[in-house]
Design an enzyme around this catalytic site. Structure first.
Site, short mmCIF file in Angstrom:
data_model
loop_
_atom_site.label_atom_id
_atom_site.label_comp_id
_atom_site.label_asym_id
_atom_site.label_seq_id
_atom_site.Cartn_x
_atom_site.Cartn_y
_atom_site.Cartn_z
N LYS A 1 1.35 -33.24 23.80
CA LYS A 1 1.96 -34.54 24.10
C LYS A 1 2.79 -35.04 22.93
CE LYS A 1 -0.40 -38.32 23.71
NZ LYS A 1 -1.40 -39.40 23.87
N ASP B 1 1.04 -39.19 28.63
CA ASP B 1 0.15 -40.22 28.12
C ASP B 1 -0.48 -40.96 29.29
OD1 ASP B 1 2.08 -41.92 29.14
OD2 ASP B 1 2.77 -42.65 27.21
#
Length: 210
Positions: free
Chosen positions: A131, A150
């Protein structure tokens, strides 16, 4: 689904402007500017992006981002969680790129694809996972074919039935699986993947940020 397209039409000009700004970073930025973005993405896990960026600006203005040790940096990181660990990550990354013959630009330029760049970041930057690696690459202009999974994005993927449930934790295998599902959804509704990320973020925060 109609709501999604209404939002897209509303914010598309802002999305295009923000993507242009990101792409300008890679085209024009010096090493310190690139490192700001790298450090910002070290601060974002379990912290608000706005607070992470405020912290980077403060650390830049007082010179600690580029000259302070981890203790000095941590003193000014009260807006983000796990500040001692994250301060250490910043110092480690800084030493990697500024005490070496290769900076961020030269290192990433050695890789042809965005995926190769991401893999290198994921394996070599302490404090980065997939991420954060994707987030950094997006913020310096590599906007295509990567996702920032997220909590905001995951909630919207669940809302639009792209995924059945929000996983409690995401392994690399699971990350790639969800990323591919988001890509397929993007193709199905004919909205670019990078734009879809901003729409989902806007749905949750009513802002277009970093």
């Amino acid at each position: 689904m109609e709501e999604l397209f209404v939002t897209y039409n509303k914010i598309k000009p802002d999305i295009l402007n923000r993507i242009f700004e990101f792409q300008s970073v890679w085209k024009k930025a010096d090493e310190k500017r690139l490192f700001q973005e790298l450090a910002f993405c070290l601060l974002t896990p379990q912290s608000k992006a706005q607070n992470a960026w405020k912290t980077i600006i403060k650390l830049t203005e007082n010179q600690k981002l580029f000259k302070g040790n981890s203790a000095a940096i941590a003193e000014d990181m009260n807006l983000v969680r796990f500040r001692n660990n994250k301060a250490g990550y910043i110092v480690r990354a800084r030493e990697m790129f500024f005490n070496n013959s290769k900076g961020i630009r030269e290192t990433l330029s050695e890789f042809t694809s965005v995926q190769e760049k991401r893999n290198w970041l994921n394996k070599n930057i302490k404090g980065y996972g997939l991420k954060e690696s994707n987030h950094f690459l997006r913020n310096i202009g590599f906007v295509e074919e990567i996702t920032i999974l997220d909590r905001h994005i995951l909630r919207n993927l669940k809302k639009y039935n792209v995924i059945n449930e929000i996983p409690k934790s995401i392994s690399e295998k699971k990350y790639f699986e969800i990323e591919n599902q988001m890509k397929e959804f993007s193709k199905k509704i004919v909205i670019p993947l990078a734009h879809l990320d901003f729409i989902f973020w806007y749905n949750e925060t009513k802002t277009i940020f970093k």
